[in-house]
Design an enzyme around this catalytic site. Structure first.
Site, short mmCIF file in Angstrom:
data_model
loop_
_atom_site.label_atom_id
_atom_site.label_comp_id
_atom_site.label_asym_id
_atom_site.label_seq_id
_atom_site.Cartn_x
_atom_site.Cartn_y
_atom_site.Cartn_z
CD1 TRP A 139 -2.29 2.02 1.76
CD2 TRP A 139 -3.25 0.54 0.38
NE1 TRP A 139 -3.52 2.51 1.41
CE2 TRP A 139 -4.13 1.63 0.56
CE3 TRP A 139 -3.65 -0.51 -0.46
CZ2 TRP A 139 -5.38 1.70 -0.05
CZ3 TRP A 139 -4.89 -0.44 -1.08
CH2 TRP A 139 -5.74 0.66 -0.87
CG HIS A 163 -2.78 -4.67 6.63
ND1 HIS A 163 -4.05 -5.19 6.75
CD2 HIS A 163 -2.49 -4.10 7.82
CE1 HIS A 163 -4.52 -4.91 7.96
NE2 HIS A 163 -3.59 -4.24 8.63
CG HIS A 168 -2.97 -8.94 4.63
ND1 HIS A 168 -2.68 -8.54 3.34
CD2 HIS A 168 -3.92 -8.09 5.08
CE1 HIS A 168 -3.41 -7.47 3.05
NE2 HIS A 168 -4.18 -7.18 4.08
CG ASP A 220 -7.75 -6.27 6.33
OD1 ASP A 220 -6.54 -6.50 6.38
OD2 ASP A 220 -8.28 -5.43 5.58
CG HIS A 224 -7.48 -3.03 9.50
ND1 HIS A 224 -6.41 -2.19 9.74
CD2 HIS A 224 -7.57 -3.12 8.13
CE1 HIS A 224 -5.89 -1.79 8.59
NE2 HIS A 224 -6.57 -2.33 7.61
CG HIS A 233 -11.78 -2.51 4.71
ND1 HIS A 233 -11.29 -1.98 3.56
CD2 HIS A 233 -10.95 -3.54 5.02
CE1 HIS A 233 -10.22 -2.65 3.18
NE2 HIS A 233 -9.99 -3.61 4.05
CD GLU A 272 -7.66 -6.63 2.39
OE1 GLU A 272 -8.64 -5.86 2.26
OE2 GLU A 272 -6.70 -6.35 3.12
#
Ligand SMILES: [Zn+2]
Length: 217
Positions: free
Chosen positions: A22, A51, A55, A57, A61, A167, A179
């Site tokens: 990211w 992340h 991974h 979430d 988070h 999310h 993800e």
């Protein structure tokens, strides 16, 4: 008589310095703290954002009082999973999801999209233009009894959705988000999914080794 074959698909991405991350995250990094020529052993130190690569979430988070890794049992991460192929370039919504028949006993849904066709998880740079789940798609997932949803890039929600509603809708309903999947070699079918995250009790997520098993492949 034909032998029954069991196939194991590793749907996790190798953790290397080349992984896309990211834009605001640190890259995965491995440094050597001991070296076999000088110290008699090799020993490494890893640093990475939670992340990174493939991974999960968890609710913490995005939610102040949400579940963390220490609150979730492996029962939630293992079970029947349907891989749904969608190769359009729009985000996935009810107009696509309504075509799915979820087999009985299946509560996990993985999206294989053009992100896999474009090998986005294997490219060094971060791509903003990945296919994700729309907010209406997230509501569909919740309303259809799905407890784990996965996708083949770094976020289940579009890069351009800045309100995080996708999310939040999933995590408020305790849907685990998986993800950064590698779904190149699997297709539209029902599998047995095993997701094994690093056990970091305080964490809001963690890198995982994830596999799909197909009996009689
Ligand atoms: Zn994440």
């Amino acid at each position: 008589m034909i032998d029954k074959v069991r196939r194991i698909y590793d749907i996790s991405i190798p953790l290397t310095e080349h992984l896309p991350v990211w834009p605001t995250s640190e890259k995965f990094n491995i440094t050597w703290v001991k070296n076999i020529d000088e110290d008699g052993i090799n020993e490494s130190h890893l640093s990475f954002n939670t992340h990174s690569g493939t991974h999960i979430d968890l609710p913490y988070h995005f939610l102040k009082f949400g579940m963390k890794m220490g609150d979730i049992s492996l029962d939630r991460l293992i079970g029947k999973a349907l891989v749904f192929e969608y190769f359009g370039d729009r985000n996935i919504g009810p107009e696509h999801l309504n075509k799915i028949t979820i087999p009985s006993g299946c509560t996990k849904l993985l999206f294989k999209t053009i992100n896999s066709v474009k090998y986005l998880m294997e490219q060094n740079g971060f791509s903003e233009d990945y296919v994700a789940l729309s907010i209406e798609g997230a509501e569909w997932v919740v309303n259809n009894g799905i407890d784990l949803v996965g996708i083949d890039y770094l976020s289940i929600q579009s890069f351009y959705d800045k309100d995080n509603q996708v999310h939040k809708t999933l995590l408020q309903n305790n849907v685990v988000i998986l993800e950064g999947l590698n779904l190149k070699d699997v297709r539209n079918d029902l599998y047995e999914l095993f997701v094994l995250p690093l056990n970091i009790p305080k964490a809001e997520g963690a890198p995982v080794r994830a596999i799909l098993i197909k009996e009689n492949a």
